[in-house]
Write a protein that holds these residues in place. Structure first.
Motif, mmCIF file in Angstrom:
data_model
loop_
_atom_site.group_PDB
_atom_site.id
_atom_site.type_symbol
_atom_site.label_atom_id
_atom_site.label_comp_id
_atom_site.label_asym_id
_atom_site.label_seq_id
_atom_site.Cartn_x
_atom_site.Cartn_y
_atom_site.Cartn_z
ATOM 1 N N ASN A 180 0.802 -1.227 0.000
ATOM 2 C CA ASN A 180 0.000 0.000 0.000
ATOM 3 C C ASN A 180 0.832 1.273 0.000
ATOM 4 O OD1 ASN A 180 0.976 -0.029 2.586
ATOM 5 N ND2 ASN A 180 -0.993 0.265 3.589
ATOM 6 N N LEU A 181 2.158 1.138 -0.086
ATOM 7 C CA LEU A 181 3.025 2.315 -0.134
ATOM 8 C C LEU A 181 3.729 2.491 -1.478
ATOM 9 C CD1 LEU A 181 4.710 2.319 3.398
ATOM 10 C CD2 LEU A 181 2.988 3.895 2.535
ATOM 11 N N ILE A 182 4.124 1.385 -2.089
ATOM 12 C CA ILE A 182 4.859 1.443 -3.361
ATOM 13 C C ILE A 182 3.989 0.860 -4.459
ATOM 14 C CG2 ILE A 182 6.925 0.738 -4.616
ATOM 15 C CD1 ILE A 182 7.527 2.594 -2.286
ATOM 16 N N PRO A 183 3.509 1.663 -5.402
ATOM 17 C CA PRO A 183 2.688 1.138 -6.506
ATOM 18 C C PRO A 183 3.479 0.132 -7.349
ATOM 19 C CG PRO A 183 2.477 3.520 -6.355
ATOM 20 C CD PRO A 183 3.595 3.134 -5.438
ATOM 21 N N TYR A 184 2.853 -0.966 -7.663
ATOM 22 C CA TYR A 184 3.539 -2.056 -8.367
ATOM 23 C C TYR A 184 4.015 -1.619 -9.754
ATOM 24 C CZ TYR A 184 4.613 -6.834 -9.782
ATOM 25 O OH TYR A 184 5.251 -7.974 -10.201
ATOM 26 N N ASP A 185 3.246 -0.761 -10.428
ATOM 27 C CA ASP A 185 3.664 -0.310 -11.760
ATOM 28 C C ASP A 185 4.980 0.455 -11.705
ATOM 29 O OD1 ASP A 185 1.538 -1.496 -12.917
ATOM 30 O OD2 ASP A 185 0.473 0.340 -13.477
ATOM 31 N N LEU A 186 5.177 1.261 -10.644
ATOM 32 C CA LEU A 186 6.433 1.996 -10.525
ATOM 33 C C LEU A 186 7.591 1.048 -10.264
ATOM 34 C CD1 LEU A 186 5.507 5.198 -8.477
ATOM 35 C CD2 LEU A 186 5.597 4.861 -10.953
ATOM 36 N N PHE A 187 7.335 0.004 -9.482
ATOM 37 C CA PHE A 187 8.369 -1.018 -9.277
ATOM 38 C C PHE A 187 8.731 -1.679 -10.594
ATOM 39 C CE2 PHE A 187 9.077 -5.600 -8.970
ATOM 40 C CZ PHE A 187 10.309 -5.611 -8.326
ATOM 41 N N ARG A 188 7.727 -2.050 -11.377
ATOM 42 C CA ARG A 188 7.989 -2.714 -12.659
ATOM 43 C C ARG A 188 8.761 -1.803 -13.609
ATOM 44 N NH1 ARG A 188 4.968 -7.262 -14.152
ATOM 45 N NH2 ARG A 188 6.252 -7.128 -16.021
ATOM 46 N N ARG A 189 8.416 -0.527 -13.628
ATOM 47 C CA ARG A 189 9.116 0.411 -14.517
ATOM 48 C C ARG A 189 10.583 0.551 -14.113
ATOM 49 N NH1 ARG A 189 5.904 5.751 -15.667
ATOM 50 N NH2 ARG A 189 6.561 6.398 -13.571
ATOM 51 N N ASN A 190 10.815 0.642 -12.798
ATOM 52 C CA ASN A 190 12.177 0.706 -12.286
ATOM 53 C C ASN A 190 12.951 -0.567 -12.646
ATOM 54 O OD1 ASN A 190 14.310 1.686 -10.187
ATOM 55 N ND2 ASN A 190 13.750 -0.362 -9.483
ATOM 56 N N ALA A 191 12.321 -1.731 -12.421
ATOM 57 C CA ALA A 191 12.988 -3.010 -12.688
ATOM 58 C C ALA A 191 13.307 -3.171 -14.175
ATOM 59 C CB ALA A 191 12.115 -4.160 -12.203
ATOM 60 N N ARG A 192 12.391 -2.709 -15.029
ATOM 61 C CA ARG A 192 12.631 -2.795 -16.480
ATOM 62 C C ARG A 192 13.885 -2.015 -16.871
ATOM 63 N NH1 ARG A 192 11.323 1.097 -19.812
ATOM 64 N NH2 ARG A 192 9.587 1.909 -18.560
ATOM 65 N N LYS A 193 14.045 -0.837 -16.311
ATOM 66 C CA LYS A 193 15.210 -0.009 -16.628
ATOM 67 C C LYS A 193 16.501 -0.635 -16.106
ATOM 68 C CE LYS A 193 12.537 4.292 -16.637
ATOM 69 N NZ LYS A 193 12.330 5.600 -15.974
ATOM 70 N N VAL A 194 16.433 -1.198 -14.884
ATOM 71 C CA VAL A 194 17.613 -1.860 -14.328
ATOM 72 C C VAL A 194 18.008 -3.051 -15.192
ATOM 73 C CG1 VAL A 194 18.548 -3.113 -12.348
ATOM 74 C CG2 VAL A 194 17.099 -1.101 -11.987
ATOM 75 N N GLN A 195 17.022 -3.845 -15.599
ATOM 76 C CA GLN A 195 17.307 -5.007 -16.443
ATOM 77 C C GLN A 195 17.944 -4.581 -17.764
ATOM 78 O OE1 GLN A 195 13.936 -7.516 -17.252
ATOM 79 N NE2 GLN A 195 15.089 -8.905 -18.553
ATOM 80 N N ALA A 196 17.426 -3.516 -18.362
ATOM 81 C CA ALA A 196 17.987 -3.034 -19.621
ATOM 82 C C ALA A 196 19.429 -2.565 -19.434
ATOM 83 C CB ALA A 196 17.127 -1.900 -20.179
ATOM 84 N N ALA A 197 19.696 -1.887 -18.318
ATOM 85 C CA ALA A 197 21.058 -1.419 -18.051
ATOM 86 C C ALA A 197 22.009 -2.589 -17.844
ATOM 87 C CB ALA A 197 21.050 -0.506 -16.824
ATOM 88 N N TYR A 198 21.543 -3.631 -17.131
ATOM 89 C CA TYR A 198 22.368 -4.827 -16.953
ATOM 90 C C TYR A 198 22.696 -5.451 -18.309
ATOM 91 C CZ TYR A 198 22.988 -5.910 -11.991
ATOM 92 O OH TYR A 198 23.439 -5.934 -10.690
ATOM 93 N N GLU A 199 21.700 -5.560 -19.163
ATOM 94 C CA GLU A 199 21.926 -6.160 -20.483
ATOM 95 C C GLU A 199 22.899 -5.330 -21.306
ATOM 96 O OE1 GLU A 199 18.016 -6.584 -22.051
ATOM 97 O OE2 GLU A 199 17.505 -8.318 -20.790
ATOM 98 N N GLN A 200 22.759 -4.027 -21.241
ATOM 99 C CA GLN A 200 23.680 -3.145 -21.968
ATOM 100 C C GLN A 200 25.095 -3.249 -21.397
ATOM 101 O OE1 GLN A 200 23.175 -1.587 -24.661
ATOM 102 N NE2 GLN A 200 21.140 -0.711 -24.801
ATOM 103 N N TYR A 201 25.204 -3.339 -20.082
ATOM 104 C CA TYR A 201 26.513 -3.454 -19.446
ATOM 105 C C TYR A 201 27.217 -4.728 -19.894
ATOM 106 C CZ TYR A 201 30.075 -3.560 -15.763
ATOM 107 O OH TYR A 201 31.268 -3.595 -15.086
ATOM 108 N N LEU A 202 26.482 -5.828 -19.878
ATOM 109 C CA LEU A 202 27.077 -7.103 -20.285
ATOM 110 C C LEU A 202 27.426 -7.095 -21.770
ATOM 111 C CD1 LEU A 202 24.778 -9.505 -18.242
ATOM 112 C CD2 LEU A 202 27.160 -8.936 -17.769
ATOM 113 N N ALA A 203 26.566 -6.475 -22.581
ATOM 114 C CA ALA A 203 26.854 -6.374 -24.019
ATOM 115 C C ALA A 203 28.103 -5.537 -24.262
ATOM 116 C CB ALA A 203 25.661 -5.765 -24.750
ATOM 117 N N ALA A 204 28.264 -4.458 -23.473
ATOM 118 C CA ALA A 204 29.451 -3.608 -23.619
ATOM 119 C C ALA A 204 30.712 -4.364 -23.238
ATOM 120 C CB ALA A 204 29.296 -2.360 -22.751
ATOM 121 N N ARG A 205 30.626 -5.218 -22.234
ATOM 122 C CA ARG A 205 31.793 -6.023 -21.846
ATOM 123 C C ARG A 205 32.168 -7.001 -22.949
ATOM 124 N NH1 ARG A 205 31.276 -8.922 -16.337
ATOM 125 N NH2 ARG A 205 33.531 -9.094 -16.565
ATOM 126 N N VAL A 206 31.167 -7.594 -23.564
ATOM 127 C CA VAL A 206 31.432 -8.513 -24.655
ATOM 128 C C VAL A 206 32.128 -7.776 -25.797
ATOM 129 C CG1 VAL A 206 30.355 -9.906 -26.475
ATOM 130 C CG2 VAL A 206 29.560 -10.102 -24.108
#
Length: 301
Positions: free
Chosen positions: A266-292
């Motif tokens: 009742n404090l953190i809206p789930y959609d905002l969590f999902r939006r945050n998680a989506r961005k983190v996941q994309a950054a992780y993927e970009q980071y790993l791609a950059a290392r490759v």
């Protein structure tokens, strides 16, 4: 017409417009690139008033040992800054170097003594890990240090959240240097206020090898608008439009990171969590791609 109500509506509308303007001007950083990572890190240090010279040195003063089947609990009295005391260390039976997990409690009257945190610490200890279970400054058994007036540190150029993060970093450094801790296997997990702490540790505690944050990761812009009763310790000066949670969490790449959120929170809206998680996941993927791209697929893998 109710002039007082109309004025209230105008004030809130003004704030909403200001937040929208700040968000519209916020740049899209690329946390997988060294320059942007440094920029995010500098912003995090600035808004927290996180300064290396202010990080305390943990000084154990005394402790009593309570033994249970498979583990023991060392009730420590330590000092970080002068007259700042805490905490408990769960010790698994057996010798040799072991992993260490920081269990970071959230807000609550009982703090680290809350049943769920006790059970988590016990289970981790029975699985062979050392567990540090310490209340944040001003919470649980450390309530006398003050949490209700947590904006007071602003007057001397500090923040309560910054003090909490610096004290936790000091604990990690102290325990990593102990002969019984495997300094390559230190992790942290936290919920609610502990999730706040873990979000900042993602950027500011490179000693951690794994991290889990729950009940908090969303967006600072939402927290700042105070539509719901979030604790004032979440408020930090000068971070509107300068810093977002997904940027901090992305700095943990490529280390293992787990983000969690209850759909009925009742404090953190789930959609905002999902939006945050989506961005983190994309950054992780970009980071790993950059290392490759830089090191070659075989070495990066």
């Amino acid at each position: 017409m109710d002039e007082k109500l109309l004025r209230t509506m105008q004030v809130y509308d003004s704030y909403e417009r200001r937040f929208a303007q700040v968000r519209a001007g916020q740049p899209l950083r690329r946390p997988w690139l060294a320059g942007d990572r440094e920029e995010i890190l500098a912003a995090a240090r600035d808004v927290l008033s996180f300064r290396e010279p202010l990080i305390p040195v943990i000084r154990p003063l005394s402790g009593t040992l309570e033994r249970f089947e498979g583990y023991s609990v060392e009730h420590l009295l330590f000092e970080s800054w002068p007259r700042f005391y805490g905490s408990s260390l769960y010790r698994p039976d057996g010798g040799g170097k072991r992993p260490l997990v920081l269990v970071c409690p959230g807000h609550g009257e009982e703090g680290r003594l809350t049943d769920c945190y006790q059970r988590m610490a016990q289970r981790l200890a029975l699985q062979g890990a050392y567990v540090l279970l310490s209340d944040n400054i001003g919470q649980g058994e450390r309530a006398p240090f003050g949490h209700a007036h947590c904006v007071a540190p602003f007057y001397c150029g500090l923040t309560l959240q910054g003090l909490i993060v610096m004290e936790t970093v000091a604990w990690v450094r102290y325990l990593a240097a102990q002969p019984f801790v495997d300094e390559t296997r230190i992790g942290a997990c936290g919920n609610s206020g502990g999730g706040t702490l873990c979000t900042f540790l993602a950027a500011l505690c490179p000693e951690l090898a794994a991290l889990s944050a729950s009940g908090y990761p969303s967006e600072f812009g939402y927290i700042l608008q105070k539509e719901r009763r979030h604790c004032a310790c979440n408020l930090l000066p000068h971070y509107a439009g300068r810093l977002e949670m997904w940027e901090l969490l992305s700095l943990f790449a490529p280390r293992p990171l787990l983000l969690e959120q209850g759909t009925l929170d009742n404090l953190i809206p789930y959609d905002l969590f999902r939006r945050n998680a989506r961005k983190v996941q994309a950054a992780y993927e970009q980071y790993l791609a950059a290392r490759v791209e830089v090191y070659g697929e075989e070495k990066a893998a």
